[in-house]
Design an enzyme around this catalytic site. Sequence first.
Site, PDB file in Angstrom:
ATOM      1  N   SER A 124       0.843  -1.201   0.000  1.00  0.00           N
ATOM      2  CA  SER A 124       0.000   0.000   0.000  1.00  0.00           C
ATOM      3  C   SER A 124       0.874   1.246   0.000  1.00  0.00           C
ATOM      4  O   SER A 124       1.986   1.242   0.559  1.00  0.00           O
ATOM      5  CB  SER A 124      -0.860  -0.027   1.270  1.00  0.00           C
ATOM      6  OG  SER A 124      -1.447   1.233   1.483  1.00  0.00           O
ATOM      7  N   TYR A 149      -2.265  -1.148  10.854  1.00  0.00           N
ATOM      8  CA  TYR A 149      -2.496  -1.724   9.517  1.00  0.00           C
ATOM      9  C   TYR A 149      -1.336  -1.368   8.594  1.00  0.00           C
ATOM     10  O   TYR A 149      -0.753  -2.236   7.945  1.00  0.00           O
ATOM     11  CB  TYR A 149      -3.820  -1.202   8.926  1.00  0.00           C
ATOM     12  CG  TYR A 149      -3.892  -1.413   7.427  1.00  0.00           C
ATOM     13  CD1 TYR A 149      -4.067  -2.683   6.896  1.00  0.00           C
ATOM     14  CD2 TYR A 149      -3.723  -0.343   6.533  1.00  0.00           C
ATOM     15  CE1 TYR A 149      -4.089  -2.883   5.519  1.00  0.00           C
ATOM     16  CE2 TYR A 149      -3.747  -0.536   5.162  1.00  0.00           C
ATOM     17  CZ  TYR A 149      -3.933  -1.807   4.658  1.00  0.00           C
ATOM     18  OH  TYR A 149      -3.936  -2.013   3.295  1.00  0.00           O
ATOM     19  N   LYS A 153       1.909  -3.726   6.597  1.00  0.00           N
ATOM     20  CA  LYS A 153       2.366  -3.721   5.195  1.00  0.00           C
ATOM     21  C   LYS A 153       3.868  -3.460   5.139  1.00  0.00           C
ATOM     22  O   LYS A 153       4.605  -4.114   4.392  1.00  0.00           O
ATOM     23  CB  LYS A 153       1.621  -2.644   4.385  1.00  0.00           C
ATOM     24  CG  LYS A 153       0.152  -2.919   4.219  1.00  0.00           C
ATOM     25  CD  LYS A 153      -0.093  -4.147   3.367  1.00  0.00           C
ATOM     26  CE  LYS A 153      -1.548  -4.517   3.272  1.00  0.00           C
ATOM     27  NZ  LYS A 153      -1.805  -5.852   2.760  1.00  0.00           N
TER      28      LYS A 153
HETATM   29  P1  NAD Z   1     -10.868  -7.393   1.029  1.00  0.00           P
HETATM   30  O1  NAD Z   1     -11.085  -7.370   2.494  1.00  0.00           O
HETATM   31  O2  NAD Z   1     -12.028  -7.188   0.133  1.00  0.00           O
HETATM   32  O3  NAD Z   1     -10.126  -8.745   0.611  1.00  0.00           O
HETATM   33  C1  NAD Z   1      -9.242  -9.417   1.474  1.00  0.00           C
HETATM   34  C2  NAD Z   1      -9.640 -10.893   1.473  1.00  0.00           C
HETATM   35  O4  NAD Z   1      -8.737 -11.606   2.324  1.00  0.00           O
HETATM   36  C3  NAD Z   1     -11.049 -11.130   2.001  1.00  0.00           C
HETATM   37  O5  NAD Z   1     -11.736 -11.956   1.103  1.00  0.00           O
HETATM   38  C4  NAD Z   1     -10.833 -11.820   3.350  1.00  0.00           C
HETATM   39  O6  NAD Z   1     -11.884 -12.707   3.653  1.00  0.00           O
HETATM   40  C5  NAD Z   1      -9.503 -12.523   3.113  1.00  0.00           C
HETATM   41  N1  NAD Z   1      -8.724 -12.781   4.323  1.00  0.00           N
HETATM   42  C6  NAD Z   1      -8.383 -11.911   5.301  1.00  0.00           C
HETATM   43  N2  NAD Z   1      -7.632 -12.522   6.235  1.00  0.00           N
HETATM   44  C7  NAD Z   1      -7.473 -13.817   5.832  1.00  0.00           C
HETATM   45  C8  NAD Z   1      -6.796 -14.939   6.364  1.00  0.00           C
HETATM   46  N3  NAD Z   1      -6.137 -14.875   7.535  1.00  0.00           N
HETATM   47  N4  NAD Z   1      -6.842 -16.094   5.681  1.00  0.00           N
HETATM   48  C9  NAD Z   1      -7.515 -16.185   4.520  1.00  0.00           C
HETATM   49  N5  NAD Z   1      -8.188 -15.164   3.962  1.00  0.00           N
HETATM   50  C10 NAD Z   1      -8.151 -13.987   4.613  1.00  0.00           C
HETATM   51  O7  NAD Z   1      -9.724  -6.310   0.716  1.00  0.00           O
HETATM   52  P2  NAD Z   1      -9.230  -5.723  -0.673  1.00  0.00           P
HETATM   53  O8  NAD Z   1      -9.665  -4.315  -0.755  1.00  0.00           O
HETATM   54  O9  NAD Z   1      -9.546  -6.653  -1.772  1.00  0.00           O
HETATM   55  O10 NAD Z   1      -7.658  -5.717  -0.414  1.00  0.00           O
HETATM   56  C11 NAD Z   1      -6.827  -6.783  -0.789  1.00  0.00           C
HETATM   57  C12 NAD Z   1      -5.435  -6.516  -0.285  1.00  0.00           C
HETATM   58  O11 NAD Z   1      -4.966  -5.261  -0.786  1.00  0.00           O
HETATM   59  C13 NAD Z   1      -5.324  -6.419   1.239  1.00  0.00           C
HETATM   60  O12 NAD Z   1      -4.134  -7.025   1.643  1.00  0.00           O
HETATM   61  C14 NAD Z   1      -5.291  -4.937   1.491  1.00  0.00           C
HETATM   62  O13 NAD Z   1      -4.622  -4.612   2.682  1.00  0.00           O
HETATM   63  C15 NAD Z   1      -4.525  -4.444   0.278  1.00  0.00           C
HETATM   64  N6  NAD Z   1      -4.803  -3.042  -0.047  1.00  0.00           N
HETATM   65  C16 NAD Z   1      -6.091  -2.650  -0.247  1.00  0.00           C
HETATM   66  C17 NAD Z   1      -6.360  -1.328  -0.539  1.00  0.00           C
HETATM   67  C18 NAD Z   1      -7.775  -0.855  -0.762  1.00  0.00           C
HETATM   68  O14 NAD Z   1      -8.006   0.338  -0.790  1.00  0.00           O
HETATM   69  N7  NAD Z   1      -8.748  -1.727  -0.964  1.00  0.00           N
HETATM   70  C19 NAD Z   1      -5.319  -0.392  -0.620  1.00  0.00           C
HETATM   71  C20 NAD Z   1      -4.011  -0.836  -0.406  1.00  0.00           C
HETATM   72  C21 NAD Z   1      -3.760  -2.178  -0.125  1.00  0.00           C
HETATM   73  C1  UD1 Z   2      -7.225   4.861   3.587  1.00  0.00           C
HETATM   74  C2  UD1 Z   2      -6.088   4.463   4.470  1.00  0.00           C
HETATM   75  C3  UD1 Z   2      -5.066   3.668   3.673  1.00  0.00           C
HETATM   76  C4  UD1 Z   2      -5.725   2.492   2.987  1.00  0.00           C
HETATM   77  C5  UD1 Z   2      -6.873   3.033   2.134  1.00  0.00           C
HETATM   78  C6  UD1 Z   2      -7.637   1.934   1.459  1.00  0.00           C
HETATM   79  C7  UD1 Z   2      -5.903   6.194   6.198  1.00  0.00           C
HETATM   80  C8  UD1 Z   2      -5.079   7.314   6.732  1.00  0.00           C
HETATM   81  N1  UD1 Z   2      -5.469   5.615   5.077  1.00  0.00           N
HETATM   82  O1  UD1 Z   2      -6.719   5.758   2.606  1.00  0.00           O
HETATM   83  O2  UD1 Z   2      -4.062   3.192   4.539  1.00  0.00           O
HETATM   84  O3  UD1 Z   2      -4.778   1.824   2.186  1.00  0.00           O
HETATM   85  O4  UD1 Z   2      -7.788   3.755   2.964  1.00  0.00           O
HETATM   86  O5  UD1 Z   2      -8.304   1.118   2.387  1.00  0.00           O
HETATM   87  O6  UD1 Z   2      -6.917   5.824   6.768  1.00  0.00           O
HETATM   88  N2  UD1 Z   2     -13.188  10.989   3.159  1.00  0.00           N
HETATM   89  C9  UD1 Z   2     -14.219  11.844   3.496  1.00  0.00           C
HETATM   90  N3  UD1 Z   2     -15.353  11.312   4.026  1.00  0.00           N
HETATM   91  C10 UD1 Z   2     -15.519   9.970   4.227  1.00  0.00           C
HETATM   92  C11 UD1 Z   2     -14.464   9.105   3.866  1.00  0.00           C
HETATM   93  C12 UD1 Z   2     -13.302   9.651   3.346  1.00  0.00           C
HETATM   94  O7  UD1 Z   2     -14.108  13.068   3.339  1.00  0.00           O
HETATM   95  O8  UD1 Z   2     -16.570   9.559   4.732  1.00  0.00           O
HETATM   96  C13 UD1 Z   2     -11.949  11.552   2.580  1.00  0.00           C
HETATM   97  C14 UD1 Z   2     -10.732  11.275   3.435  1.00  0.00           C
HETATM   98  O9  UD1 Z   2     -10.510  12.298   4.332  1.00  0.00           O
HETATM   99  C15 UD1 Z   2      -9.646  11.172   2.367  1.00  0.00           C
HETATM  100  C16 UD1 Z   2     -10.354  10.728   1.096  1.00  0.00           C
HETATM  101  O10 UD1 Z   2     -11.745  10.935   1.339  1.00  0.00           O
HETATM  102  O11 UD1 Z   2      -9.128  12.426   2.132  1.00  0.00           O
HETATM  103  C17 UD1 Z   2     -10.115   9.267   0.786  1.00  0.00           C
HETATM  104  O12 UD1 Z   2     -10.385   8.519   1.962  1.00  0.00           O
HETATM  105  P1  UD1 Z   2     -10.350   6.922   1.999  1.00  0.00           P
HETATM  106  O13 UD1 Z   2     -11.175   6.390   0.894  1.00  0.00           O
HETATM  107  O14 UD1 Z   2     -10.674   6.500   3.379  1.00  0.00           O
HETATM  108  O15 UD1 Z   2      -8.844   6.576   1.634  1.00  0.00           O
HETATM  109  P2  UD1 Z   2      -7.469   7.075   2.326  1.00  0.00           P
HETATM  110  O16 UD1 Z   2      -7.719   7.776   3.587  1.00  0.00           O
HETATM  111  O17 UD1 Z   2      -6.697   7.803   1.280  1.00  0.00           O
END
Ligand code: NAD
Ligand code: UD1
Length: 339
Positions: A124, A149, A153
């Site tokens: 991330s 969290y 990472k």
């Molecule tokens: P998500 O929660 O939709 O998917 C994660 C999946 O992992 C889920 O299906 C959950 O059931 C499974 N899981 C969690 N712990 C587990 C375990 N111990 N054993 C087996 N399965 C397990 O999340 P996502 O948005 O698809 O994210 C996927 C990956 O990308 C995550 O590692 C997340 O941290 C990373 N990531 C996501 C974002 C985002 O904004 N969505 C941003 C940066 C990084």
């Molecule tokens: C957050 C996490 C980041 C994670 C990512 C995806 C933090 C500091 N960072 O990113 O680690 O990888 O989510 O899961 O939490 N916002 C509003 N109102 C809302 C929700 C969000 O104004 O109800 C704004 C936030 O202030 C931010 C932007 O929208 O500026 C995006 O927010 P969000 O989608 O939560 O992502 P990040 O905060 O960038």
Amino acid sequence: MNILVTGAAGYIGSHTCVELLNNGYDVISLDNYSNSSPKSLERVEEITSKSIKKYECDLRDVEGIEKIFEENKIDAVIHFAGLKAVGESCKIPFTYYENNVSGTVNLCQVMAKMGCKKLVFSSSATVYGGNDIPYVETFKTGVEISSPYGRTKFMIEEILKDAAVSDNEWKISLLRYFNPIGAHPSGKIGEDPRGIPNNLMPYISQVAIGKLKELSVFGDDYETKDGTCVRDYIHVCDLARGHLLALERLQKDECEGVEMYNLGAGKGYSVLEVISAFEKASGKTVNRKFAPRREGDLPEFYADAKKAKEYLGFETELGIDKMCEDTWRWQQNNPKGYE
Ligand code: NAD
Ligand code: UD1
């Protein structure tokens, strides 16, 4: 070629499975469904007309992981499984370290034992922490990370670097995602957060459909173009394609040990810009009010996207309007998610 996808049923995992299946890979899924529904995998099968071999398994269960490797010849692993709620991680840090960090160590130990040493990992942009933008892969990481969290990472990245130092057969791609939003254009799969969403896009779409009353815009006095926070949003289908490109590089043996790549568009949109793009795409008004800043939020960050372009041939193709259109289609077709 058999690809084990951990966390396959989740938001990004399911979209990546579509991309893998459409490109001739066989997918084996590992998920404990702690934050997802197995229905997403059925939808992936519907979209692609291909089948997935599914295992309900927890990464904290080493024997369970071993069984999957014993029953299948796995060529490479794409590792999404993990917990991802920033606020929750501050309340239950041990659970996050156990699930994300120990889970990854378990996975890697089994991979090493079974001789499978090609891994793509979901990292991330949060590993950068600081506020020097755009974020470049050469920046020092782990300095000002604001949550457990984020630290999981960072720690996992360090552990994977150690793995590659210990054994040069490891080929690992660390993909640092920026802000993934959007959904598959079919409207069959998308983000399905449990409870009230923390992230911006699912919150906006639930306000637009009338499930939530109004959006709180966190902060209107940042030093940004319009006072609201700026982020680098990336369409989840573009992100999924990035995983395929990273995998191809591992398969071609071009990867040198551990490599890290930003997956972002390289430009930022403010919260108000996202709201207005969503209103245009949906034809709905998104009720909103300004609220105090959210703790831990940085004013602005976006990727330097040059490295992914140069080494992976990755560039985003889908803009903010498409991200909003696809989110809205998914939200309208599935007002209750996969329920
Ligand atoms: P998500 O929660 O939709 O998917 C994660 C999946 O992992 C889920 O299906 C959950 O059931 C499974 N899981 C969690 N712990 C587990 C375990 N111990 N054993 C087996 N399965 C397990 O999340 P996502 O948005 O698809 O994210 C996927 C990956 O990308 C995550 O590692 C997340 O941290 C990373 N990531 C996501 C974002 C985002 O904004 N969505 C941003 C940066 C990084
Ligand atoms: C957050 C996490 C980041 C994670 C990512 C995806 C933090 C500091 N960072 O990113 O680690 O990888 O989510 O899961 O939490 N916002 C509003 N109102 C809302 C929700 C969000 O104004 O109800 C704004 C936030 O202030 C931010 C932007 O929208 O500026 C995006 O927010 P969000 O989608 O939560 O992502 P990040 O905060 O960038």
